[in-house]
Motif scaffolding. Structure first.
Motif, short mmCIF file in Angstrom:
data_model
loop_
_atom_site.label_atom_id
_atom_site.label_comp_id
_atom_site.label_asym_id
_atom_site.label_seq_id
_atom_site.Cartn_x
_atom_site.Cartn_y
_atom_site.Cartn_z
N ARG A 43 -54.41 13.86 -8.89
CA ARG A 43 -55.48 13.63 -7.92
C ARG A 43 -55.33 12.35 -7.12
N SER A 44 -54.71 11.33 -7.70
CA SER A 44 -54.61 10.04 -7.01
C SER A 44 -53.31 9.88 -6.24
N LEU A 45 -52.71 10.98 -5.84
CA LEU A 45 -51.45 10.94 -5.11
C LEU A 45 -51.62 11.72 -3.81
N GLY A 46 -51.80 10.99 -2.71
CA GLY A 46 -52.00 11.63 -1.41
C GLY A 46 -50.88 11.27 -0.45
N PHE A 47 -50.79 12.03 0.63
CA PHE A 47 -49.72 11.85 1.60
C PHE A 47 -50.28 11.91 3.01
N ALA A 48 -49.76 11.03 3.86
CA ALA A 48 -50.17 10.99 5.27
C ALA A 48 -48.91 10.98 6.13
N ILE A 49 -48.99 11.64 7.26
CA ILE A 49 -47.90 11.63 8.24
C ILE A 49 -48.04 10.33 9.03
N ALA A 50 -46.95 9.61 9.22
CA ALA A 50 -46.99 8.37 10.00
C ALA A 50 -47.57 8.66 11.38
N ALA A 51 -48.57 7.91 11.79
CA ALA A 51 -49.26 8.16 13.06
C ALA A 51 -48.30 8.11 14.24
N GLU A 52 -47.37 7.18 14.22
CA GLU A 52 -46.45 7.05 15.36
C GLU A 52 -45.57 8.30 15.54
N ASP A 53 -45.39 9.09 14.48
CA ASP A 53 -44.57 10.30 14.59
C ASP A 53 -45.22 11.39 15.44
N PHE A 54 -46.49 11.27 15.75
CA PHE A 54 -47.16 12.23 16.63
C PHE A 54 -46.71 12.04 18.08
N TRP A 55 -46.21 10.86 18.42
CA TRP A 55 -45.79 10.59 19.79
C TRP A 55 -44.48 11.28 20.13
N THR A 56 -43.79 11.82 19.15
CA THR A 56 -42.53 12.52 19.42
C THR A 56 -42.73 14.02 19.65
N LEU A 57 -43.97 14.50 19.57
CA LEU A 57 -44.25 15.93 19.81
C LEU A 57 -43.94 16.28 21.26
N ARG A 58 -43.35 17.43 21.47
CA ARG A 58 -43.02 17.90 22.83
C ARG A 58 -43.61 19.27 23.05
N GLN A 74 -47.06 7.66 1.19
CA GLN A 74 -47.67 8.08 -0.07
C GLN A 74 -48.71 7.03 -0.44
N THR A 75 -49.91 7.48 -0.84
CA THR A 75 -51.00 6.54 -1.10
C THR A 75 -51.86 6.96 -2.29
N THR A 76 -52.52 5.98 -2.87
CA THR A 76 -53.50 6.24 -3.93
C THR A 76 -54.91 6.37 -3.36
N ALA A 77 -55.08 6.23 -2.04
CA ALA A 77 -56.40 6.38 -1.42
C ALA A 77 -56.90 7.81 -1.66
N PRO A 78 -58.19 7.99 -1.94
CA PRO A 78 -58.72 9.32 -2.26
C PRO A 78 -58.58 10.31 -1.11
N MET A 79 -58.18 11.52 -1.47
CA MET A 79 -58.09 12.65 -0.54
C MET A 79 -58.54 13.89 -1.29
N VAL A 122 -51.95 9.96 9.39
CA VAL A 122 -52.89 11.08 9.47
C VAL A 122 -52.82 11.81 8.13
N VAL A 123 -53.94 11.89 7.43
CA VAL A 123 -54.00 12.51 6.11
C VAL A 123 -53.51 13.95 6.21
N ALA A 124 -52.55 14.30 5.35
CA ALA A 124 -51.95 15.63 5.42
C ALA A 124 -52.23 16.47 4.17
N PHE A 125 -51.97 15.92 2.98
CA PHE A 125 -52.14 16.71 1.76
C PHE A 125 -52.16 15.77 0.56
N ARG A 126 -52.53 16.32 -0.59
CA ARG A 126 -52.47 15.58 -1.85
C ARG A 126 -51.78 16.45 -2.88
N ALA A 127 -51.23 15.79 -3.88
CA ALA A 127 -50.58 16.51 -4.97
C ALA A 127 -51.65 17.22 -5.79
N ARG A 128 -51.46 18.47 -6.09
CA ARG A 128 -52.45 19.23 -6.87
C ARG A 128 -52.56 18.72 -8.30
N GLU A 129 -51.42 18.40 -8.89
CA GLU A 129 -51.42 18.01 -10.29
C GLU A 129 -51.82 16.55 -10.53
#
Length: 184
Positions: free
Chosen positions: A169-184, A136-141, A160-167
């Protein structure tokens, strides 16, 4: 390694973050970003390429076709590939377990189609999970930031930037990059 300036984070990241365009049914173009993690592979969010197996990435006048090689729609994680190994990958990926609340972070993405846009914020919360950890981050999205990169203050890819809270604006969410390595 010590923190580097926002300018240096951007200089390090700019060759690895691409604008992504995918064609949806009915001719609608979905736009976001993708991050090179090898000379052939990029990370992005699946909601950008959910209705197609191919898309296009661009940086300035450079354009390349990409195809989806791994996807998990449920967790919004996709890995794309180019045919030829021509991409410049990010310098490093930092593990989620090393992150701390209050750290300075930077987004590099294409909000509203504005290629290679830098944003700055803080890690405001961490949401670990055995299957998918979220930063969870305050970085703009904003619209078009999806699939963009979240870097730490040393220039390491952390999410990896995924989504932000609609209500909120300064609340964004990113998926941890290392979690992409578990894709099969």
């Amino acid at each position: 390694m010590n923190e580097i300036s926002a300018r240096d984070v951007f200089a390090s990241a700019r060759t690895s973050v691409w604008m992504l365009r995918a064609m949806a049914p009915g001719g609608t173009v979905l736009q976001g970003s993708a991050i090179a993690v090898s000379s052939r592979h990029l990370l992005t969010t699946c909601h950008l390429v959910s209705t197609t197996d191919s898309a296009e990435i661009s940086q300035g006048s450079a354009r390349r076709a990409v195809s989806v090689v791994l996807r998990d729609q449920r967790t919004d994680r996709c890995i794309l590939a180019v045919a030829e190994p021509t991409l410049r990958p990010v310098r490093a990926v930092r593990p989620f377990r090393q992150l701390g609340v209050g750290e300075r972070v930077y987004t590099v993405s294409a909000p509203a189609g504005r290629e290679l846009t830098l944003g700055e914020g803080l890690v405001s919360s961490l949401h670990p999970s055995p299957t998918l950890s979220i930063i969870q981050t305050t970085a703009p999205m904003s619209l078009g930031s999806s699939g963009g990169a979240l870097f730490d203050a040393r220039g390491n890819l952390i999410g990896v930037v995924a989504f932000r809270a609609r209500e909120v604006r300064s609340l964004g969410f990113a998926i941890a990059a290392e979690d992409f390595w578990t894709l099969r």
